[in-house]
Design a protein around this motif. Sequence first.
Motif, short mmCIF file in Angstrom:
data_model
loop_
_atom_site.label_atom_id
_atom_site.label_comp_id
_atom_site.label_asym_id
_atom_site.label_seq_id
_atom_site.Cartn_x
_atom_site.Cartn_y
_atom_site.Cartn_z
N LEU A 400 27.07 44.03 44.07
CA LEU A 400 28.21 43.56 43.34
C LEU A 400 27.83 44.82 41.96
N SER A 403 30.33 45.39 36.68
CA SER A 403 31.24 45.60 36.19
C SER A 403 31.65 44.45 35.99
N HIS A 404 31.67 43.31 36.78
CA HIS A 404 32.05 42.03 36.78
C HIS A 404 31.82 41.52 35.76
N TYR A 405 30.91 41.45 35.48
CA TYR A 405 30.05 41.12 33.73
C TYR A 405 30.02 42.13 33.03
N LEU D 101 30.85 35.28 44.93
CA LEU D 101 31.66 37.18 44.34
C LEU D 101 32.27 37.28 45.09
N GLU D 103 35.13 39.76 46.68
CA GLU D 103 36.40 39.55 46.32
C GLU D 103 38.18 39.14 47.60
#
Lengths: 438, 438, 476, 476
Positions: A400, A403-405, D101, D103
């Motif tokens: 992950l 920057s997603h959060y 999560l 994509e």
Amino acid sequence: MDYVPHDKKTMETMLAKIGVSSMEELYEDIPKSLLLEKLNLPEGLSEADLLKRMTVLSKKNHLYRTAFIGAGSYYHFIPSLVDYVISRSEFFTAYTPYQAEASQGFLQAIYEYQSAITRLTKMDVTNASMYDVASAFAEAATMCTFATRKSRILMLEGMHPEYIETVNTYCWGRNIQTEIVPLTKLEESLNDDCAGFLFQSPNFYGEIEDISYLTKIVREKAKKCKIVYGMPDPTCLGILKAPGDYDIDIFVSEGMGLPPSFGGPNLGIFATTSKLMRKMPGRVIGVTKEINGEGEGFVLTLQAREQHIRREKALSNICSNQSLCMLACLVYMVCLGKTGLKQVGTQNIQKANYVKREMAKIPGYNLKESRATYNEFVIECPNVDKFIGKCKENDILPPLPLSHYFPERSSEVLVCVTEQNSKEDIELFLRVAKEAAL
Amino acid sequence: MDYVPHDKKTMETMLAKIGVSSMEELYEDIPKSLLLEKLNLPEGLSEADLLKRMTVLSKKNHLYRTAFIGAGSYYHFIPSLVDYVISRSEFFTAYTPYQAEASQGFLQAIYEYQSAITRLTKMDVTNASMYDVASAFAEAATMCTFATRKSRILMLEGMHPEYIETVNTYCWGRNIQTEIVPLTKLEESLNDDCAGFLFQSPNFYGEIEDISYLTKIVREKAKKCKIVYGMPDPTCLGILKAPGDYDIDIFVSEGMGLPPSFGGPNLGIFATTSKLMRKMPGRVIGVTKEINGEGEGFVLTLQAREQHIRREKALSNICSNQSLCMLACLVYMVCLGKTGLKQVGTQNIQKANYVKREMAKIPGYNLKESRATYNEFVIECPNVDKFIGKCKENDILPPLPLSHYFPERSSEVLVCVTEQNSKEDIELFLRVAKEAAL
Amino acid sequence: NKIQLIFEKGYETTKNNFVPQMDIDEIPLTELLTSDNLRTDEINIPDIPEFEIVRHFTNLSQKNYAVDSGIYPLGSCTMKYNPRINEKTARLPHFANIHPLQEENEGAIELIYNLGKDLCEICGMDAFTLNPAAGAQGELTGILIFKKYFEVRGEKKTKIIVPDSAHGTNPASSVMAGFDIIEIKSDENGELPLDQLEFAMQEGDVAGLMLTNPNTVGMFDRNILQITEIVHKYGGLCYYDGANLNPILGMCRPGDMGFDIIHLNLHKTFSTPHGGGGPGAGPVGVKADLIPYLPCPQVISTEKGLACMDNEETTIGRLRSFWGNFGVLVRAYTYILALGAEGLRRAGQNAVLNANYLRVSLHEKYAVPYDRICMHEFVIDAHLPNGVNAEDVAKALLDRKLYAPTSYFPLIVHEALMVEPTETENKRELDRFIEAMLEIYEETINNPEHLKSGPHNLDVGRLDATLAARKPHLKD
Amino acid sequence: NKIQLIFEKGYETTKNNFVPQMDIDEIPLTELLTSDNLRTDEINIPDIPEFEIVRHFTNLSQKNYAVDSGIYPLGSCTMKYNPRINEKTARLPHFANIHPLQEENEGAIELIYNLGKDLCEICGMDAFTLNPAAGAQGELTGILIFKKYFEVRGEKKTKIIVPDSAHGTNPASSVMAGFDIIEIKSDENGELPLDQLEFAMQEGDVAGLMLTNPNTVGMFDRNILQITEIVHKYGGLCYYDGANLNPILGMCRPGDMGFDIIHLNLHKTFSTPHGGGGPGAGPVGVKADLIPYLPCPQVISTEKGLACMDNEETTIGRLRSFWGNFGVLVRAYTYILALGAEGLRRAGQNAVLNANYLRVSLHEKYAVPYDRICMHEFVIDAHLPNGVNAEDVAKALLDRKLYAPTSYFPLIVHEALMVEPTETENKRELDRFIEAMLEIYEETINNPEHLKSGPHNLDVGRLDATLAARKPHLKD
């Protein structure tokens, strides 16, 4: 395709018995203006067409050969027995065991789950599941306010952003004040107004918090304040000290034994101390005796806390929860046993730390923290986009991007490694990381 | 991974009770020279590694998006209920119901299968399954010799090559003479020495035989000769006249409700007339009464025909057969019911004949026969290799080149179309055929 | 408790809808079929609501004792645990949905080849065919190989020797290959008397011997090497009935004992589910000189990789269509991969441990005719006080939520109860069985009539098998 | 019948082996963890042989009544058939194994969007969130939307009206959003008295009304349009508790009745399995002006296709992690695709047919306080001869292999038995239930003590719930 068994003749017989002449007459209470002609939905499908349609739809998702992502949802191996058990239709087509005498099977299983969770966590009591760890954290926060009659909740920085958001939502509902506190400001933030202190370990960044320090400081600085310890992946309890070994009040966690399934269903584990037992939300099963005999059996108990009895005075509105997932979690735990649980914990920490060490050796990759980590860690990458892209090219579900959060943390990723990542997977992953650094 | 439950302590307790001091002592009867150190096999795998290994192995097979092949194994839609039922472990982990009183569930299911098959075929009695239709044909041939005390078996040309080979093997075993007869020579081949006449319809080439003619001619020309009618895909009975409507003695078929699974397991359906009931091989279930009560129940019956009672005088050595497959077949039949069975039959004949008509319109493709066909037909192609290749390119499992069984017929293929081939599949297939003709 | 058949659960216009919707234009069926072959009557199978079907079979399943219910000590049936992972691998789409005639079958072919090789190692044989669909078909295959072998050699052999303790399939299979049977009586140890064997072989027209070892009274024949030597001396072949292979897994091998042909029951020794009586699989293994006679098709290893061989001149032919019960092979291969060398040996040893534990726990009250260290099973002779017999004991076990041993077999013990617990039974369950047996023994003295009229706690009382056979009611 | 817990089935050195073999070099755990966080004690969960686990849970399952066993007439729980195909689609690998999560999630996002749209059409709403994990969480979501709506408008509203027939979750959820409750007594028809509603709304600080319609006594409130009009007139919002949506499927829509917010229980109306008490899903639908307050994340349709929206300023926030109980959504979507417009309507109508058939078959012997045409359910007041009560009837039903109606709810009927058969019950099963109920009625006269001491035919006799609560024994 529908599942109505009656043929026309049967319907007519039944209508006659009722004393009406048509289905429409049964709806005479409904104001005429509300009656519909027909819903604007397509015609029903046959099972064959349905399966085809759903298969095609599912394949619009990509299923990667291997994954290096966690962040709240983890790939672990699930023994075949788990699906065998939860596919027994006596389990999955039953409801909450209100009629105890005809439901001893499921009741016993829940009781066994409660026993297994208290054995694993060394907490005193547990309920028969919450929806997930995020809402379990939120219910725990509420419970702290009930137990203390105070209304200030502190959350230690490092909790999963989605858990924080969830706690905030629930607390806002009850007009409870929440604050996020960095470790460095914890001491000064604590005071006797605190109802609860929530923390996650391993935290969102995979780091194991210094729980002894945290509990010590809270007990010192905030009288009565309840301590809530949570985690997203309880497989770590195979090697980490049991929550009950620390001076905490409530333990929450996500469950085990279920596939990710795009994030749900899973379950929230929720355990507490004997002292707080009657403040705990959610279903609980107990052993009791026959009224007219000597036999023992299982029943839903402590219902006086619950909404169907207490209504507006209930501790929570939770009723049905995640029973079948709880059953999966139980079967997972007993399949693995102490040996398997320890193996899983060991493999996760070893493999993740191996990858962590090896990645850190690649020029351009830098670890940001030095604390111990379980199966996740944060690392700075020379080129996040390239790294993510190369992972996908190699059919690896990438880590992950933080920057997603946190848009500002654009150069870091959160890597997860579990027992499901074989040596080959790991080597490929490291090779990809190297290539992405060039 | 093994499935032995004992720990060391338990083993020791048990050895002590037996009065020996080691496992090795239990094997004292075995000549020392025979005792092994260790098998030359790898170490056992964990379930996780096992599943991965088997998944990788399975994927060395290619699974096509759609298939136009039959030739004895057919792609039909299987309702979800079938796997639900045969996955109930009370069914799949039981054995032949020797102890009737504790096995009424499976016994009733077999009785229902027997009832369903006689309803579908309009034959008088059926057994509780043979291995497959090929061996059912072979057992039928043997049965003909028992019933007639003659030993000449005729098979009508057009039977599946593998069925013929199987009949030949069994008959060679019992020193029974077999001959394959073309339709044109049938009349002259028949005589009073014939024990049995076997034919397949729809035959290997998909053609429906003129059964009334066949039975008439056999009855006229061969006194006592038994007639055996068989088929590879009984879904055709949804629209074809029931076997029992013709003057035949034995009906055999492959089962329904199971995936191809590289050719097995499936089951052999075997039905006959009341008159021949006691000559029929295989397990049979009957209804009976309680000895000490009025209740009814199911038992294995007519066992006096079988090997465990009759030993060398038994009609066959068959004992355990394909019970779970039989159960799948029963569930398939009751899921579809008369309506569904008719639908499947209709769709197969309509779709296959649509493709047959459309292919025949493509320049270069020629039908070789004019007889009615169900879901298969033979067609001559301008370029078989190119056609097969193009099918595969389009992820279509291609029709069977007849050269697989008959090297001389190198320009023909056997095309199969079922309800599982959607309009889109069919259009793609026809387009591919056209391209392969260019 | 009235019987309700599934057919009584139909409704007239119920609309189950499993089949794909028809998406091409139809033409009248009468244009596709003649009046002689078009079905005009309705099939007499009602349309039954889906939910009723689910409930019906769920309910039936609950009326069925199974290995998952408790001990299932059927002698010679090896009712061991059926691992759930086997069910999962057999259902992998790339196994379950591939066509037997498709060319892209490398995975299936490799599995067949590997499983055959593993079975060779386990049994000490040189090649295996995995085609036979069941043990009985395996026996037929084996005996047909006898036949072919002598046919090709031009030797006239018309008889096969079978001990009186043999499974009924042995003589039945032999007859299916055109042989007559010479039955030899077992000696007081349950073993084959060497002198009688030699006497029979001397006749000259004997093709060979079929033997189960350990045999059906659970004894490993101590003279096994002499036995096979005698048979071979007179030009005969030795056939190993693999029904009782389980206890010697990893300990010794039929091939090393001198057997030329062996059949296995994958549903016994290799844990594939018995399924209420099938599907099984009955692979047949042979020594090198018999390979030419194996049935077709065979998978062989060539320089270019694995290949299918179909047209060997000397083959006995084909036993059934395609490749056999492939789905069963997948399960058995899964099992062997799971256990490995060590696990297989542990399985065999613990099967023997469990059987002997039961034997010594019961032999004070129950007569055990061959009462020494046994292998996987032992036989009780249930001539009990007050005329209680084997059937009564069987029903009394059912009443206690246990299953009964194989009854009235082998034929050489009159009131036989043939007990095979298998290695997957745990001690607590064995003790429950022992306790029940001892309690039943007490009841033979205190309340024999209760035993004779059992079972009392099941869905039905004792059923009348004679009536069933006299007036067969085989369909509704 | 002694209870044996799974933990008693362990062995000391049993070797289950589920986990992959470790294939990288390990370093000492002490280098990875400190003594303060390394676990040194053994986890007190024994190693249990796989086969024992299988038998244990197989056995437990058989001690559990379920929808697959027979009628399960729990009022307000809508225990309908759980189609097997739903289980299959939810287990499709590309649904079950995708990460929340990742994509490449187009299939999942499309499913969420389509299911939301379908629910809008079915309910007459403008947007749905599928995040809430259960009906109760759906209620909380809905009431938080009340709160946010008034917060944003700067209106101080502190109370919510709930009828006395409401589910306990209604007041409990309201309190979780900080509201006080005004309870209104239902009138003699089981309906909401308009005058009292208007009186309560006039107070000015009332946020709105929570209503179940049809209500828990199975009555469709004939004044529904006036009710929502009154609430709106005073600036309030109307919340629809969707627990009882089933009977009006395809017949009428809460949105058209004037409701602003609705929650559904997919495990009730849309056939996803109840699972012994979850997992469920509690989607919440709203009218257009409330869309800004929906929880995050939401799937929306944009010019570029579907997109996820996360940070709307006005959202109430997040209710749980990720996307909700996605696996449950797959099942519900499968169900809607299977039934289509016509099937949904047939489901609703037949649910009503079945309930009324039971009502008229029982109302001569059993008091039915609201005895007119009902919707999906009706309530019996079981003040029976000789002091027999609702609980006694419930246990007598269990004794007859039936399940009992919801007992002692709604609170407005004292000895309530709330009967909801659902549309998937066939007439034979309904008749079996009726026959049992009439037989039980006879027994209240002839043998009341037998009823009061029931059940008699189950694994255990009537259990002492008081003792359980007084001395909680919550683990072994």
